[in-house]
Design a protein around this motif. Structure first.
Motif, PDB file in Angstrom:
ATOM      1  N   TYR A 169      -3.668  12.422 -11.372  1.00 41.00           N
ATOM      2  CA  TYR A 169      -3.852  11.249 -12.238  1.00 41.00           C
ATOM      3  C   TYR A 169      -2.683  10.276 -12.097  1.00 41.00           C
ATOM      4  CZ  TYR A 169      -7.955  12.782 -14.925  1.00 41.00           C
ATOM      5  OH  TYR A 169      -9.217  13.130 -15.313  1.00 41.00           O
ATOM      6  N   VAL A 170      -1.460  10.808 -12.094  1.00 44.80           N
ATOM      7  CA  VAL A 170      -0.266   9.955 -12.032  1.00 44.80           C
ATOM      8  C   VAL A 170      -0.215   9.199 -10.708  1.00 44.80           C
ATOM      9  CG1 VAL A 170       2.257   9.975 -11.942  1.00 44.80           C
ATOM     10  CG2 VAL A 170       1.052  11.361 -13.654  1.00 44.80           C
ATOM     11  N   GLU A 171      -0.543   9.874  -9.606  1.00 42.77           N
ATOM     12  CA  GLU A 171      -0.509   9.217  -8.294  1.00 42.77           C
ATOM     13  C   GLU A 171      -1.489   8.044  -8.236  1.00 42.77           C
ATOM     14  OE1 GLU A 171      -1.365  12.409  -5.666  1.00 42.77           O
ATOM     15  OE2 GLU A 171       0.727  13.114  -5.544  1.00 42.77           O
ATOM     16  N   ASP A 172      -2.703   8.267  -8.732  1.00 41.61           N
ATOM     17  CA  ASP A 172      -3.694   7.184  -8.694  1.00 41.61           C
ATOM     18  C   ASP A 172      -3.344   6.073  -9.681  1.00 41.61           C
ATOM     19  OD1 ASP A 172      -5.002   8.560  -6.763  1.00 41.61           O
ATOM     20  OD2 ASP A 172      -6.763   9.097  -7.954  1.00 41.61           O
ATOM     21  N   LYS A 173      -2.765   6.450 -10.813  1.00 38.62           N
ATOM     22  CA  LYS A 173      -2.344   5.432 -11.778  1.00 38.62           C
ATOM     23  C   LYS A 173      -1.267   4.534 -11.169  1.00 38.62           C
ATOM     24  CE  LYS A 173       0.380   4.776 -15.912  1.00 38.62           C
ATOM     25  NZ  LYS A 173       1.391   5.404 -16.788  1.00 38.62           N
ATOM     26  N   ASN A 174      -0.349   5.117 -10.412  1.00 41.11           N
ATOM     27  CA  ASN A 174       0.715   4.323  -9.788  1.00 41.11           C
ATOM     28  C   ASN A 174       0.143   3.336  -8.771  1.00 41.11           C
ATOM     29  OD1 ASN A 174       2.658   5.622 -11.303  1.00 41.11           O
ATOM     30  ND2 ASN A 174       3.125   7.152  -9.714  1.00 41.11           N
ATOM     31  N   LEU A 175      -0.867   3.767  -8.015  1.00 39.65           N
ATOM     32  CA  LEU A 175      -1.508   2.843  -7.077  1.00 39.65           C
ATOM     33  C   LEU A 175      -2.197   1.701  -7.821  1.00 39.65           C
ATOM     34  CD1 LEU A 175      -3.093   5.235  -4.401  1.00 39.65           C
ATOM     35  CD2 LEU A 175      -1.138   3.708  -4.113  1.00 39.65           C
ATOM     36  N   LEU A 176      -2.868   2.048  -8.913  1.00 36.14           N
ATOM     37  CA  LEU A 176      -3.543   1.004  -9.688  1.00 36.14           C
ATOM     38  C   LEU A 176      -2.529   0.039 -10.290  1.00 36.14           C
ATOM     39  CD1 LEU A 176      -6.172  -0.165 -10.799  1.00 36.14           C
ATOM     40  CD2 LEU A 176      -5.976   1.399 -12.744  1.00 36.14           C
ATOM     41  N   ARG A 177      -1.383   0.549 -10.728  1.00 35.83           N
ATOM     42  CA  ARG A 177      -0.337  -0.318 -11.285  1.00 35.83           C
ATOM     43  C   ARG A 177       0.136  -1.321 -10.237  1.00 35.83           C
ATOM     44  NH1 ARG A 177       0.775  -2.866 -15.244  1.00 35.83           N
ATOM     45  NH2 ARG A 177       0.621  -1.008 -16.585  1.00 35.83           N
ATOM     46  N   GLN A 178       0.314  -0.870  -9.001  1.00 38.24           N
ATOM     47  CA  GLN A 178       0.712  -1.792  -7.939  1.00 38.24           C
ATOM     48  C   GLN A 178      -0.355  -2.869  -7.727  1.00 38.24           C
ATOM     49  OE1 GLN A 178       2.115   0.161  -4.272  1.00 38.24           O
ATOM     50  NE2 GLN A 178       2.291   2.069  -5.451  1.00 38.24           N
ATOM     51  N   PHE A 179      -1.603  -2.457  -7.751  1.00 46.43           N
ATOM     52  CA  PHE A 179      -2.709  -3.402  -7.560  1.00 46.43           C
ATOM     53  C   PHE A 179      -2.731  -4.438  -8.682  1.00 46.43           C
ATOM     54  CE2 PHE A 179      -7.251  -4.400  -8.429  1.00 46.43           C
ATOM     55  CZ  PHE A 179      -7.565  -5.047  -7.249  1.00 46.43           C
ATOM     56  N   VAL A 180      -2.503  -3.990  -9.912  1.00 42.15           N
ATOM     57  CA  VAL A 180      -2.500  -4.903 -11.060  1.00 42.15           C
ATOM     58  C   VAL A 180      -1.351  -5.898 -10.952  1.00 42.15           C
ATOM     59  CG1 VAL A 180      -2.187  -5.055 -13.565  1.00 42.15           C
ATOM     60  CG2 VAL A 180      -3.645  -3.262 -12.596  1.00 42.15           C
ATOM     61  N   ASP A 181      -0.174  -5.407 -10.583  1.00 44.03           N
ATOM     62  CA  ASP A 181       1.022  -6.250 -10.608  1.00 44.03           C
ATOM     63  C   ASP A 181       1.138  -7.173  -9.398  1.00 44.03           C
ATOM     64  OD1 ASP A 181       1.688  -5.060 -12.974  1.00 44.03           O
ATOM     65  OD2 ASP A 181       3.122  -3.642 -12.096  1.00 44.03           O
ATOM     66  N   SER A 182       0.738  -6.684  -8.216  1.00 44.78           N
ATOM     67  CA  SER A 182       1.064  -7.446  -7.004  1.00 44.78           C
ATOM     68  C   SER A 182      -0.108  -7.669  -6.058  1.00 44.78           C
ATOM     69  CB  SER A 182       2.181  -6.723  -6.240  1.00 44.78           C
ATOM     70  OG  SER A 182       1.732  -5.443  -5.819  1.00 44.78           O
ATOM     71  N   ASP A 183      -1.305  -7.247  -6.442  1.00 46.81           N
ATOM     72  CA  ASP A 183      -2.467  -7.370  -5.557  1.00 46.81           C
ATOM     73  C   ASP A 183      -2.232  -6.688  -4.211  1.00 46.81           C
ATOM     74  OD1 ASP A 183      -3.973  -8.684  -7.403  1.00 46.81           O
ATOM     75  OD2 ASP A 183      -3.678 -10.680  -6.573  1.00 46.81           O
ATOM     76  N   SER A 184      -1.500  -5.590  -4.252  1.00 47.42           N
ATOM     77  CA  SER A 184      -1.243  -4.821  -3.035  1.00 47.42           C
ATOM     78  C   SER A 184      -0.886  -3.395  -3.430  1.00 47.42           C
ATOM     79  CB  SER A 184      -0.108  -5.445  -2.216  1.00 47.42           C
ATOM     80  OG  SER A 184       1.098  -5.416  -2.964  1.00 47.42           O
ATOM     81  N   VAL A 185      -0.940  -2.487  -2.445  1.00 48.14           N
ATOM     82  CA  VAL A 185      -0.523  -1.103  -2.675  1.00 48.14           C
ATOM     83  C   VAL A 185       0.264  -0.632  -1.464  1.00 48.14           C
ATOM     84  CG1 VAL A 185      -2.478  -0.537  -4.174  1.00 48.14           C
ATOM     85  CG2 VAL A 185      -2.667  -0.148  -1.715  1.00 48.14           C
ATOM     86  N   VAL A 186       1.200   0.283  -1.717  1.00 47.65           N
ATOM     87  CA  VAL A 186       1.984   0.889  -0.642  1.00 47.65           C
ATOM     88  C   VAL A 186       1.576   2.351  -0.546  1.00 47.65           C
ATOM     89  CG1 VAL A 186       4.278   1.456   0.205  1.00 47.65           C
ATOM     90  CG2 VAL A 186       3.899  -0.685  -1.040  1.00 47.65           C
ATOM     91  N   LEU A 187       1.056   2.747   0.617  1.00 50.09           N
ATOM     92  CA  LEU A 187       0.606   4.113   0.830  1.00 50.09           C
ATOM     93  C   LEU A 187       1.722   4.949   1.437  1.00 50.09           C
ATOM     94  CD1 LEU A 187      -2.954   3.404   2.266  1.00 50.09           C
ATOM     95  CD2 LEU A 187      -2.295   3.822  -0.105  1.00 50.09           C
ATOM     96  N   GLU A 188       1.419   6.224   1.687  1.00 45.90           N
ATOM     97  CA  GLU A 188       2.396   7.098   2.320  1.00 45.90           C
ATOM     98  C   GLU A 188       2.825   6.492   3.659  1.00 45.90           C
ATOM     99  OE1 GLU A 188      -0.647   7.827   1.551  1.00 45.90           O
ATOM    100  OE2 GLU A 188      -0.781   9.561   0.209  1.00 45.90           O
ATOM    101  N   GLY A 189       4.076   6.614   3.950  1.00 46.92           N
ATOM    102  CA  GLY A 189       4.583   6.048   5.194  1.00 46.92           C
ATOM    103  C   GLY A 189       4.876   4.570   5.079  1.00 46.92           C
ATOM    104  N   SER A 190       4.959   4.075   3.841  1.00 46.48           N
ATOM    105  CA  SER A 190       5.315   2.675   3.569  1.00 46.48           C
ATOM    106  C   SER A 190       4.324   1.679   4.151  1.00 46.48           C
ATOM    107  CB  SER A 190       6.728   2.366   4.120  1.00 46.48           C
ATOM    108  OG  SER A 190       7.681   3.219   3.537  1.00 46.48           O
ATOM    109  N   LYS A 191       3.064   2.089   4.258  1.00 47.78           N
ATOM    110  CA  LYS A 191       2.037   1.180   4.754  1.00 47.78           C
ATOM    111  C   LYS A 191       1.575   0.271   3.625  1.00 47.78           C
ATOM    112  CE  LYS A 191      -2.469   1.051   7.038  1.00 47.78           C
ATOM    113  NZ  LYS A 191      -3.599   1.865   7.569  1.00 47.78           N
TER     114      LYS A 191
END
Length: 607
Positions: free
Chosen positions: A198-220
């Motif tokens: 849950y926490v991992e997916d919430k962090n991705l959603l937070r990035q999407f909300v704040d910056s319209d982007s997400v950073v995946l494993e390996g800094s992609k």
């Protein structure tokens, strides 16, 4: 006994006078008070045909009507003379040869005049059948000609799991408190792993909300792509919706309202959805008309479905408004609500849902229940078996379609061509129902475990083996034009191998449709609802007959039809003493020594 007298009637097509005919009404329909009551006659005893139905390529109109409105013959119509009324005869020949019906409209009901063959040469004659919903005949005509059924999908926990920031926070909070209160190390370990997901997916959603982007494993770094969609408002304005798709993870991040970041949603798509979606419209051939029924809000439901069907292959943009149906939370879902525009008859539809009880009781036999999609609680559940849940659902849908049209072609269609104008309405054959080919709830994955290491065909064989029970008899080849995978599945669908005669021989004297029609007529006259409820247990079919919610008969058998026949006969026997006055005029039709009048209805014993 005197023969039933006909009602002299003038027949018009629009404003064109076609000729004069006699109308014959079934004797058990009480016309003593007003002979014209509930008949489509104007003040001048006229029948006015509004239009003709579309041409049917392969299915005669009576087969379609018996499927969507069984045993609904309201009256018969016979031209008085061909020589004096040639227009009516030409009209009859046109309907007969082109597989068209003549439609009389009134209120929400449609009446269809069906040109019938006669044992008497050169007689223009029709049966009139009623359809309770306007437009239903045309929709089902197209589906039956195309060998197409309907499938209704639930969304949440059936095809997708979606979370907002708020729902993530609530679930994380609840799970954290459970972990704090738990003493069992094994349970703590399981809940901690769930919390981490849950926490991992919430962090991705937070990035999407704040910056319209997400950073995946390996800094992609992945940024949003703006997808053009139609708004749900009446003006259907085009809007740009920010979306990030992670196809290798079956994940999509989207925003319901592009202007409000708090409407951002993290969506997990159920594995094998693409396999099921491809089957529904394989090779450009539509096998199922697709609908959605959900308790979610409309904007959310439309966006979730867009993520599942981005190319609009299953539901076109013009159909979305009618085919994505949202019901109020707490209300019962029903196929009547889904098909309120007359798009399909419930008996031609199946449902895929993770919950059975949310559906109206009469629709539950048509629901294939899948395990809830739980990617956080049990992420390995979808991949633990060689065949994913939605691939099993695909196999079930394939078997249902194969079994339905096997029954339609080999039983109903064949027998319809043997029915003449002079026959009685009760001579019509049984019409198939999707519920005949679905396993009951107790077999929906509970008693049919799927071990690892077997392929889809083996799973399909084992699931159907619950009912086949080692029956190695070969079924006759189907006459339906299925694709190869449909035909194989249809041959495996043992529930489609129906036997219209009881093996014990006690019911050999009457077809099941007669008993059912009699019960329905009793219910109509008593203003009581007659229901048949079937279950499968220990490889035996059980059918109960409910009369105004009171059980009045039960039957058991190796096939559903055998059990239904026994239940109907037992119900009639139990009703005989209490409802003799209602049974009398109808049950006389079952006597072998009763003559029939020349117009095909039973003689009027009251005259």
């Amino acid at each position: 006994m005197n023969r039933m007298a006909g009602i002299s009637t003038k027949v018009y097509h629009g404003e064109t006078y076609l000729g004069e005919a006699e109308m014959f009404v079934p004797p058990w329909k009480d016309q003593t008070q007003n002979p014209n009551q509930n008949l489509p006659l104007g003040n001048n005893r006229e029948i006015r045909i509004s239009h003709l139905s579309p041409h049917s390529e392969r299915c005669p109109p009576l087969a379609i009507l018996q499927t969507i409105s069984p045993f609904s013959v309201r009256f018969k119509l016979q031209a008085k003379s061909i020589t004096t009324h040639p227009l009516l005869h030409r009209f009859y020949l046109s309907c007969f040869q082109e597989f068209k019906s003549a439609v009389l409209t009134g209120g929400d009901e449609e009446l269809h005049l069906v040109a019938m063959p006669s044992k008497v040469e050169k007689v223009s004659c029709f049966w009139c059948c009623s359809v309770q919903q306007r437009g239903l005949y045309t929709s089902c005509l197209s589906m039956l000609n195309m060998r197409c059924l309907s499938i209704v999908f639930d969304l949440d926990e059936t095809l997708i799991v979606a979370n907002t920031m708020k729902s993530f926070e609530d679930k994380i909070d609840v799970l954290s408190r459970k972990i704090d209160a738990e003493d069992d190390p094994l349970r703590v370990s399981g809940m901690s792993a769930e919390l981490k997901r849950y926490v991992e997916d919430k962090n991705l959603l937070r990035q999407f909300v704040d910056s319209d982007s997400v950073v995946l494993e390996g800094s992609k770094l992945l940024t949003v792509q703006h997808e053009e969609v139609l708004s749900a408002t009446q003006d259907q304005q085009r809007i740009l919706r920010p979306v990030i798709r992670l196809p290798d993870k079956n994940v999509v991040l989207t925003r319901i309202n592009p202007e409000i970041r708090d409407t951002s949603v993290f969506v997990r798509l159920r594995p094998a959805w693409e396999d099921l979606r491809s089957y529904l419209t394989a090779k450009g051939r539509k096998r199922f008309e697709v609908y959605v029924c959900t308790m979610a809000e409309r904007d959310y439901a439309l966006e979730m479905w867009r993520l599942l069907d981005p190319e609009l292959r299953l539901i076109s943009s013009k159909q979305l408004g009618d085919r994505v149906v949202c019901v109020k939370p707490g209300a019962k879902k029903s196929l009547q609500t889904v098909f309120q525009e007359g798009g399909c008859h419930p008996k031609m539809a199946m449902v895929i849902d993770d919950r059975l009880q949310v559906w109206d009781e009469k629709d539950q036999p048509r629901v294939h229940v899948v395990p809830p999609f739980a990617p956080y609680y049990a992420p390995q559940a979808e991949t633990a078996n060689a065949v994913p849940v939605l691939c099993v659902a695909r196999n079930v849908a394939c078997n249902v379609r194969g079994g339905f049209f096997r029954e339609f072609d080999e039983n109903l269609m064949r027998k319809i061509f043997e029915v003449y104008y002079e026959n009685d309405a009760m001579d019509l054959p049984y019409s198939p129902d999707v519920s005949d080919y679905l396993l009951s709830e107790e077999y929906n994955g509970k008693d049919a475990p799927i071990p690892e290491g077997i392929n889809g065909a083996e799973v399909d064989r084992r699931m159907n083996g619950l009912i086949n029970h080692g029956d190695d008899r070969q079924m006759q080849p189907t006459t339906a034009s299925f694709s190869p995978d449909d035909e194989v599945a249809a041959n495996r669908a043992s529930t489609g191998n129906r036997n219209t005669q009881s093996e014990g021989g006690s019911h050999a004297g009457a077809a099941p449709s007669v008993y059912i029609a009699v019960l329905q007529e009793i219910g109509r006259r008593c203003e009581a609802k007659v229901d048949f409820r079937s279950t499968v247990k220990n490889l035996q079919f059980s059918v109960e007959v409910l009369f105004s919610s009171e059980k009045i008969g039960i039957g058991m058998g190796k096939t559903r039809e055998e059990a239904q026949l026994q239940a109907a006969e037992n119900a009639l026997r139990n009703l005989a003493s209490s409802y003799l006055s209602f049974v009398g005029p109808i049950s006389g039709g079952l006597r072998n020594d009763l003559d029939k009048s020349s117009n095909g209805f039973l003689e009027d014993t009251t005259s």
